[in-house]
Design an enzyme around this catalytic site. Structure first.
Site, PDB file in Angstrom:
ATOM      1  N   ASP A   1      34.745  15.739  50.303  1.00  0.00           N
ATOM      2  CA  ASP A   1      33.994  15.573  48.974  1.00  0.00           C
ATOM      3  C   ASP A   1      33.340  16.836  48.478  1.00  0.00           C
ATOM      4  O   ASP A   1      33.257  18.041  49.300  1.00  0.00           O
ATOM      5  CB  ASP A   1      32.925  14.687  49.168  1.00  0.00           C
ATOM      6  CG  ASP A   1      33.347  13.351  49.481  1.00  0.00           C
ATOM      7  OD1 ASP A   1      34.486  12.905  49.108  1.00  0.00           O
ATOM      8  OD2 ASP A   1      32.339  12.585  50.280  1.00  0.00           O
TER       9      ASP A   1
HETATM   10  N1  URA Z   1      34.241  10.871  54.201  1.00  0.00           N
HETATM   11  C1  URA Z   1      33.438  11.099  53.358  1.00  0.00           C
HETATM   12  O1  URA Z   1      32.524  10.154  53.082  1.00  0.00           O
HETATM   13  N2  URA Z   1      33.512  12.137  52.498  1.00  0.00           N
HETATM   14  C2  URA Z   1      34.262  13.110  53.021  1.00  0.00           C
HETATM   15  O2  URA Z   1      34.607  14.109  52.503  1.00  0.00           O
HETATM   16  C3  URA Z   1      35.211  13.021  54.144  1.00  0.00           C
HETATM   17  C4  URA Z   1      35.194  11.631  54.554  1.00  0.00           C
END
Ligand code: URA
Length: 240
Positions: free
Chosen positions: A105
């Site tokens: 993310d």
């Molecule tokens: N799970 C998430 O919620 N975000 C990420 O970036 C990776 C795994």
């Protein structure tokens, strides 16, 4: 290097998909060592044979995988129409074109692989290969033993039960630091999993992917995998 089918070589060279490569061969556009090849199934030696398409030499790029320590505030993509920073900005100019393996993310940090090996990327991200990813996560609240048990048995995210291995690393006032391993990579998976059990994620950093660990790679930095790491990654992705 072992012999390789001509259409596979063309696809590795980025000339065409395997199907389109077959059409090129049938149309007489492909030459091997100066001879037009029209039959399918011909094998070549990728190290020694000279392959031309429409009279121009074609050659696959060397396959490269790098490990990046993604900082906060970068998109896990190669371009953003809105002009936000993207992870490939951190690689500098002049290298081969690399693509992120899955996503972290925008507000997550940590280990992100980038590669031009499309088949490897596909295997590393496909749930069939069950490649483990480990995150160090700070969540709101104090996580009880019951909740840890519930996560280990598998909490539900969007109708699917997702098992997770979870360890408590630190307990702070109204916060807990966990290490959590999951074996698939759906969108916001760890955040959704932890929200599901009542502990919204405050901070998320990926510290391991398959056999690889982020280690001391500085934030924003990247490095090539060592041969041992590259081989372990191939094995971890189910490639013989
Ligand atoms: N799970 C998430 O919620 N975000 C990420 O970036 C990776 C795994």
């Amino acid at each position: 290097m072992p012999a390789e089918r001509l259409q596979k070589y063309l696809s590795r060279a980025g000339v065409a998909s395997r199907r389109a490569g077959e059409e090129m061969i049938k149309a007489g556009r492909v030459m091997v060592n100066g001879q037009v090849v029209r039959e399918l199934g011909v094998k070549i030696d990728p190290e020694k044979d000279l392959v031309k398409v429409d009279g121009r030499r074609v050659r696959p790029e060397a396959l490269v995988t790098v490990m990046l320590h993604k900082p906060y505030g970068y998109l896990s993509t190669t371009k953003d129409p809105q002009g936000r920073r993207v992870v490939t900005d951190l690689l500098g100019e002049g290298g081969p074109r690399l693509y992120p393996v899955g996503r972290l993310d925008y507000d997550a940090t940590g280990l992100l692989l980038l590669t031009n090996d499309g088949e490897l990327a596909q295997r590393l991200t496909h749930p069939r290969y069950q490649v483990p990813r480990t995150y160090r996560v700070t969540v709101a609240g104090e996580v009880s033993r019951e909740t840890l048990g519930r996560l280990a048995r598998g909490a539900e995210v969007a109708g699917r039960v997702v098992p997770a291995e979870v360890q408590v690393r630190k307990r702070e006032a109204e916060k807990t630091v966990l290490e959590i391993t999951v074996w698939e990579g759906r969108y916001h998976l760890v955040k959704r999993l932890l929200s599901q059990v009542g502990h919204p994620v405050l901070k998320l950093k990926r510290i391991a992917y398959g056999p690889l660990r982020l280690g001391r790679l500085p934030r924003g930095g990247h490095r090539f995998l060592t041969p041992v790491e590259a081989a372990a990654l191939q094995t971890g992705a189910g490639r013989p």
